[in-house]
Design a protein around this motif. Structure first.
Motif, short mmCIF file in Angstrom:
data_model
loop_
_atom_site.label_atom_id
_atom_site.label_comp_id
_atom_site.label_asym_id
_atom_site.label_seq_id
_atom_site.Cartn_x
_atom_site.Cartn_y
_atom_site.Cartn_z
N ALA A 224 0.84 -1.21 0.00
CA ALA A 224 0.00 0.00 0.00
C ALA A 224 0.88 1.26 0.00
O ALA A 224 0.56 2.23 -0.70
N LEU A 225 1.96 1.25 0.74
CA LEU A 225 2.89 2.38 0.73
C LEU A 225 3.46 2.60 -0.66
O LEU A 225 3.54 3.74 -1.15
N ALA A 226 3.87 1.52 -1.31
CA ALA A 226 4.42 1.63 -2.67
C ALA A 226 3.37 2.18 -3.63
O ALA A 226 3.67 3.03 -4.48
N SER B 216 13.15 -3.80 7.93
CA SER B 216 12.25 -3.18 8.92
C SER B 216 11.66 -1.86 8.44
O SER B 216 10.81 -1.29 9.11
N GLU B 217 12.08 -1.36 7.28
CA GLU B 217 11.65 -0.04 6.82
C GLU B 217 10.39 -0.11 5.96
O GLU B 217 10.18 -1.08 5.22
N PRO B 218 9.58 0.95 6.02
CA PRO B 218 8.41 1.02 5.15
C PRO B 218 8.80 0.88 3.67
O PRO B 218 9.78 1.46 3.23
N GLY B 219 8.04 0.08 2.96
CA GLY B 219 8.29 -0.12 1.54
C GLY B 219 9.19 -1.30 1.21
O GLY B 219 9.44 -1.59 0.05
N TYR B 220 9.69 -2.01 2.23
CA TYR B 220 10.59 -3.13 1.98
C TYR B 220 9.95 -4.14 1.03
O TYR B 220 8.82 -4.57 1.24
N VAL C 253 6.25 6.57 5.91
CA VAL C 253 6.19 6.21 7.33
C VAL C 253 4.89 5.48 7.62
O VAL C 253 3.92 5.56 6.86
N TYR C 254 4.89 4.77 8.73
CA TYR C 254 3.66 4.18 9.25
C TYR C 254 2.95 5.26 10.08
O TYR C 254 3.61 6.15 10.63
N PRO C 255 1.62 5.20 10.20
CA PRO C 255 0.87 6.27 10.88
C PRO C 255 1.37 6.60 12.28
O PRO C 255 1.43 7.78 12.65
N GLN D 212 15.51 19.84 7.79
CA GLN D 212 14.69 20.36 6.70
C GLN D 212 13.42 19.51 6.60
O GLN D 212 13.49 18.29 6.67
N PRO D 213 12.26 20.13 6.41
CA PRO D 213 11.04 19.34 6.30
C PRO D 213 10.92 18.69 4.93
O PRO D 213 11.43 19.21 3.94
N VAL D 214 10.25 17.56 4.89
CA VAL D 214 9.91 16.95 3.60
C VAL D 214 8.66 17.66 3.09
O VAL D 214 7.92 18.29 3.85
N ASP D 215 8.41 17.54 1.80
CA ASP D 215 7.25 18.18 1.19
C ASP D 215 6.00 17.30 1.27
O ASP D 215 4.89 17.81 1.34
N TYR D 216 6.21 15.98 1.25
CA TYR D 216 5.10 15.04 1.25
C TYR D 216 5.32 13.93 2.26
O TYR D 216 6.43 13.43 2.40
N LEU D 217 4.26 13.56 2.91
CA LEU D 217 4.23 12.42 3.81
C LEU D 217 3.42 11.33 3.12
O LEU D 217 2.33 11.59 2.63
N VAL D 218 3.99 10.12 3.03
CA VAL D 218 3.31 9.00 2.38
C VAL D 218 3.05 7.93 3.43
O VAL D 218 3.97 7.47 4.10
N GLU D 219 1.77 7.56 3.58
CA GLU D 219 1.33 6.52 4.50
C GLU D 219 0.60 5.45 3.68
O GLU D 219 0.26 5.69 2.52
#
Length: 188
Positions: A26-28, A51-55, A156-158, A172-179
């Motif tokens: 779902a993250l991908a 262990s990382e999101p998207g593995y 990231v996970y929620p 520095q902030p990222v522009d988009y957060l993907v869950e």
């Protein structure tokens, strides 16, 4: 809680997250939706660790787009260079790294999207990494390039979106957060 303790807790939670709660596919998928909204161009990403999101899902999904993919190569003093997706070797940090020609950070300006790892994010999009400063250094050069730079997204996970992550002047902030359930532009 200090950053080291928070990193330790977040890493522990990731390593013990039940596989059925990972939602890597779902993250991908959400990452692809975001990428599709960005128009043409390469994408910079990374090889997610187990262990990382998207593995197991992120890179195959990105490869299916036919876009050029840039992946990081680590160097001493926390420096990253980039190479196009190619056969890999295990790098100094135990992470798969491409073996092709290396480029400096300016190659990132050719990307439609840059996807970076994060252990956690503040609600405003400031990322907590693993503490080596590799991405902070690489992104600081990119952010100095101005308004026309490509956007940066973190997967990231929620429960990894946390208000208790301290922010330092170099962050520095990222522009988009993907869950797993979607992506959103971060307010700065």
């Amino acid at each position: 809680m200090n950053k080291e303790e928070l990193r330790r807790r977040l890493l522990h939670a990731r390593r013990h997250r039940p596989h059925k709660q990972r939602d890597d596919a779902a993250l991908a998928t959400q990452c692809l939706r975001l990428l599709d909204s960005r128009g043409p161009g390469a994408v910079a990403a990374y090889h997610p660790l187990p262990s990382e999101p998207g593995y197991g899902s992120l890179l195959p999904a990105l490869r299916s787009t036919g876009r050029d993919i840039l992946l990081p190569i680590t160097h001493p003093e926390g420096r990253l260079t980039w190479a196009y997706d190619a056969p890999t070797r295990t790098g100094a940090l135990g992470i798969a790294e491409p073996t092709g020609k290396e480029y400096g950070g300016e190659i990132l300006l050719t990307c439609a999207l840059i996807v970076v790892p994060a252990l956690g994010l503040t609600p405003q999009g400031y990322r907590l990494g693993k503490g080596g400063g590799y991405y902070d250094r690489s992104l600081s050069t990119l952010y100095r390039s101005g308004e026309n730079r490509p956007p940066v997204a973190a997967l990231v996970y929620p429960e990894e979106i946390r208000a208790d992550i301290s922010v330092e002047p170099h962050d520095q902030p990222v522009d988009y957060l993907v869950e797993p359930k979607g992506w959103r532009r971060q307010s700065k």
